[in-house]
Design an enzyme around this catalytic site. Sequence first.
Site, PDB file in Angstrom:
ATOM      1  N   SER A 110       0.844  -1.200   0.000  1.00 42.79           N
ATOM      2  CA  SER A 110       0.000   0.000   0.000  1.00 42.79           C
ATOM      3  C   SER A 110       0.874   1.243   0.000  1.00 42.79           C
ATOM      4  O   SER A 110       1.881   1.305   0.713  1.00 42.79           O
ATOM      5  CB  SER A 110      -0.880  -0.004   1.255  1.00 42.79           C
ATOM      6  OG  SER A 110      -1.404   1.285   1.462  1.00 42.79           O
ATOM      7  N   TYR A 132      -2.026   5.662  -4.191  1.00 44.02           N
ATOM      8  CA  TYR A 132      -2.921   6.805  -4.032  1.00 44.02           C
ATOM      9  C   TYR A 132      -2.060   8.000  -4.414  1.00 44.02           C
ATOM     10  O   TYR A 132      -0.864   8.021  -4.108  1.00 44.02           O
ATOM     11  CB  TYR A 132      -3.334   7.012  -2.575  1.00 44.02           C
ATOM     12  CG  TYR A 132      -4.286   6.025  -1.975  1.00 44.02           C
ATOM     13  CD1 TYR A 132      -5.494   5.706  -2.575  1.00 44.02           C
ATOM     14  CD2 TYR A 132      -3.989   5.442  -0.741  1.00 44.02           C
ATOM     15  CE1 TYR A 132      -6.381   4.820  -1.969  1.00 44.02           C
ATOM     16  CE2 TYR A 132      -4.866   4.559  -0.129  1.00 44.02           C
ATOM     17  CZ  TYR A 132      -6.062   4.248  -0.757  1.00 44.02           C
ATOM     18  OH  TYR A 132      -6.927   3.384  -0.150  1.00 44.02           O
ATOM     19  N   THR A 158      -5.609   3.100  -7.176  1.00 45.47           N
ATOM     20  CA  THR A 158      -6.924   2.992  -6.530  1.00 45.47           C
ATOM     21  C   THR A 158      -7.766   4.221  -6.833  1.00 45.47           C
ATOM     22  O   THR A 158      -7.352   5.351  -6.577  1.00 45.47           O
ATOM     23  CB  THR A 158      -6.743   2.810  -5.009  1.00 45.47           C
ATOM     24  OG1 THR A 158      -5.962   1.631  -4.810  1.00 45.47           O
ATOM     25  CG2 THR A 158      -8.085   2.654  -4.303  1.00 45.47           C
ATOM     26  N   LYS A 257      -7.854  -0.069  -9.849  1.00 43.85           N
ATOM     27  CA  LYS A 257      -8.560  -0.722  -8.722  1.00 43.85           C
ATOM     28  C   LYS A 257      -9.765   0.128  -8.318  1.00 43.85           C
ATOM     29  O   LYS A 257      -9.625   1.335  -8.077  1.00 43.85           O
ATOM     30  CB  LYS A 257      -7.595  -0.873  -7.543  1.00 43.85           C
ATOM     31  CG  LYS A 257      -8.200  -1.482  -6.289  1.00 43.85           C
ATOM     32  CD  LYS A 257      -7.103  -1.768  -5.251  1.00 43.85           C
ATOM     33  CE  LYS A 257      -7.622  -2.448  -4.002  1.00 43.85           C
ATOM     34  NZ  LYS A 257      -8.249  -1.549  -3.050  1.00 43.85           N
ATOM     35  N   HIS A 281     -13.721  -1.366  -2.330  1.00 44.29           N
ATOM     36  CA  HIS A 281     -12.841  -1.064  -1.202  1.00 44.29           C
ATOM     37  C   HIS A 281     -13.309  -1.798   0.062  1.00 44.29           C
ATOM     38  O   HIS A 281     -13.151  -1.305   1.175  1.00 44.29           O
ATOM     39  CB  HIS A 281     -12.808   0.446  -0.955  1.00 44.29           C
ATOM     40  CG  HIS A 281     -11.461   0.980  -0.570  1.00 44.29           C
ATOM     41  ND1 HIS A 281     -10.642   1.641  -1.439  1.00 44.29           N
ATOM     42  CD2 HIS A 281     -10.791   0.955   0.605  1.00 44.29           C
ATOM     43  CE1 HIS A 281      -9.532   2.014  -0.807  1.00 44.29           C
ATOM     44  NE2 HIS A 281      -9.594   1.604   0.441  1.00 44.29           N
ATOM     45  N   ARG A 336      -9.172  -7.951   4.428  1.00 45.97           N
ATOM     46  CA  ARG A 336      -9.299  -8.170   5.874  1.00 45.97           C
ATOM     47  C   ARG A 336      -8.874  -9.575   6.294  1.00 45.97           C
ATOM     48  O   ARG A 336      -8.331  -9.745   7.381  1.00 45.97           O
ATOM     49  CB  ARG A 336     -10.724  -7.887   6.324  1.00 45.97           C
ATOM     50  CG  ARG A 336     -11.116  -6.395   6.226  1.00 45.97           C
ATOM     51  CD  ARG A 336     -12.488  -6.220   6.780  1.00 45.97           C
ATOM     52  NE  ARG A 336     -13.084  -4.909   6.619  1.00 45.97           N
ATOM     53  CZ  ARG A 336     -13.690  -4.477   5.504  1.00 45.97           C
ATOM     54  NH1 ARG A 336     -13.715  -5.242   4.418  1.00 45.97           N
ATOM     55  NH2 ARG A 336     -14.261  -3.281   5.477  1.00 45.97           N
TER      56      ARG A 336
HETATM   57  C1  LIG Z   1      -7.616  -1.677   7.097  1.00 48.12           C
HETATM   58  C2  LIG Z   1      -7.701  -1.548   5.603  1.00 48.12           C
HETATM   59  C3  LIG Z   1      -6.817  -0.700   4.956  1.00 48.12           C
HETATM   60  C4  LIG Z   1      -6.891  -0.575   3.570  1.00 48.12           C
HETATM   61  N1  LIG Z   1      -5.969   0.217   2.936  1.00 48.12           N
HETATM   62  C5  LIG Z   1      -5.975   0.293   1.578  1.00 48.12           C
HETATM   63  C6  LIG Z   1      -4.966   1.008   0.901  1.00 48.12           C
HETATM   64  O1  LIG Z   1      -4.062   1.561   1.509  1.00 48.12           O
HETATM   65  N2  LIG Z   1      -5.043   1.073  -0.448  1.00 48.12           N
HETATM   66  C7  LIG Z   1      -6.049   0.447  -1.162  1.00 48.12           C
HETATM   67  O2  LIG Z   1      -6.075   0.518  -2.394  1.00 48.12           O
HETATM   68  N3  LIG Z   1      -7.000  -0.270  -0.533  1.00 48.12           N
HETATM   69  C8  LIG Z   1      -6.982  -0.372   0.812  1.00 48.12           C
HETATM   70  N4  LIG Z   1      -7.909  -1.135   1.443  1.00 48.12           N
HETATM   71  C9  LIG Z   1      -8.902  -1.867   0.632  1.00 48.12           C
HETATM   72  C10 LIG Z   1      -8.354  -3.243   0.241  1.00 48.12           C
HETATM   73  O3  LIG Z   1      -7.291  -3.142  -0.662  1.00 48.12           O
HETATM   74  C11 LIG Z   1      -9.431  -4.118  -0.394  1.00 48.12           C
HETATM   75  O4  LIG Z   1      -9.996  -3.462  -1.499  1.00 48.12           O
HETATM   76  C12 LIG Z   1     -10.523  -4.515   0.592  1.00 48.12           C
HETATM   77  O5  LIG Z   1      -9.999  -4.724   1.869  1.00 48.12           O
HETATM   78  C13 LIG Z   1     -11.213  -5.786   0.106  1.00 48.12           C
HETATM   79  O6  LIG Z   1     -12.240  -6.171   0.954  1.00 48.12           O
HETATM   80  P1  LIG Z   1     -12.066  -7.261   2.117  1.00 48.12           P
HETATM   81  O7  LIG Z   1     -11.379  -6.563   3.231  1.00 48.12           O
HETATM   82  O8  LIG Z   1     -13.467  -7.626   2.445  1.00 48.12           O
HETATM   83  O9  LIG Z   1     -11.240  -8.401   1.561  1.00 48.12           O
HETATM   84  C14 LIG Z   1      -7.862  -1.286   2.825  1.00 48.12           C
HETATM   85  C15 LIG Z   1      -8.734  -2.146   3.486  1.00 48.12           C
HETATM   86  C16 LIG Z   1      -8.657  -2.290   4.855  1.00 48.12           C
HETATM   87  C17 LIG Z   1      -9.598  -3.253   5.526  1.00 48.12           C
END
Ligand SMILES: Cc1cc2nc3c(=O)[nH]c(=O)nc-3n(C[C@H](O)[C@H](O)[C@H](O)COP(=O)(O)O)c2cc1C
Length: 382
Positions: A110, A132, A158, A257, A281, A336
Amino acid sequence: MADDLRCYNIADLRERARRRLPLGIWEYAERGVEDECGMARNRAAFEAITFRPRVLRGVEKIDTSTEIFGKRVPFPLAVAPTGAAGLMWHKGDFALAHAAAKAGVPFIISSASTMDLEQIAEAGGRQWFQLYLWEDRSLSHAVVERAWQFGCEALFVTLDLPVPPNREYIQRNGFGTPFRLNARNTLDALTHPRWLMGVMGRYMLEGGIPTQANLPDRLRAKVTKGAPPGALFKQDDLDWDGARELRDRWPGKFVLKGILHPDDAERALAMGADGVVVSNHGGRALDCSIGTMEALPSIVEAVGGRMTVFLDSGVRRGSDVVKAVASGADAVLAGRAPLYGLAAFGEAGVARSLDLLRAETARTMAMLGARSVAEAKAALMD
Ligand SMILES: Cc1cc2nc3c(=O)[nH]c(=O)nc-3n(C[C@H](O)[C@H](O)[C@H](O)COP(=O)(O)O)c2cc1C
């Protein structure tokens, strides 16, 4: 038996994570936005899909492997980018990357990570980089160049957070930026001593709470201060021309994304992207958006076979992986699920989450009579 092995599914790891983390950190990892309809819709869309299994197919040998961007992966899954993994475990970004590398699973760094991408790259394995855009675009360009230099083979941009999401609990818990110590979050931390000592305590000994590590030293603000000018994520002005510029700067695979509309997927293909992630997301951006498994079929119809289609948001079981693949995705991203493992047991917990998802994928395929991913792809259609 090690504690992580006593977790028999992702829900068990989730429960361990919940108990270990202070409420403010737990809610940041777990929750969605506003009324959390989007999270529920993601799960409902998975649950609405049923299989019609075939029998007598000789399923002694199941091959869950597939090819992503020209290379084999052990099963159709990569670890999604999650900023702030470093708040769930000491050097959490490295633990995620190292467990993924050992399992042969690609890992997406990330751009909001609390460890510098160079340190994460040391974990080895197949790594991709998520972007980002910082307000000062030259910062983003410099980070992207470093990602390429350190061996990231794909760039994921993203797009589903053009403006900051509405996460009310962050304000309520006092975990906003800049971070302000108050009675509520102090008590929260003090009542989770294992996290306090094992995560915060170790950072304190090393000189402080980590912050946006991918920025140059001069711009890394303390978490108790706001970001300096230019060093905030800001992409409300990003459009297709801006995306095209990023495409042209990046020599490797380029993925958008946060795509939910087939017309956007077609545009991504036309501008030279190699893939899209059908994603909302994890229900953390726009609460009322379509569930990703609902959005997938029309996107596959529009671009499938001509670019790589990933799906995420709500993957908690191997059967979800199979459902996504059977509905036309090339692979899923899990956000997650590995984070729960991380927060519960560090690297061992991430490894456990990936093992569980892979074993469940293989079992589901066997039950379906699908001996390969290609056969699983046909599972919903015949
Ligand atoms: C705590 C957390 C932090 C996240 N940080 C980012 C990030 O920095 N960049 C990004 O593109 N997506 C981020 N996401 C989204 C994830 O890349 C992903 O799209 C999402 O977690 C998928 O759903 P799931 O958690 O149900 O698997 C984050 C998700 C969570 C739960």
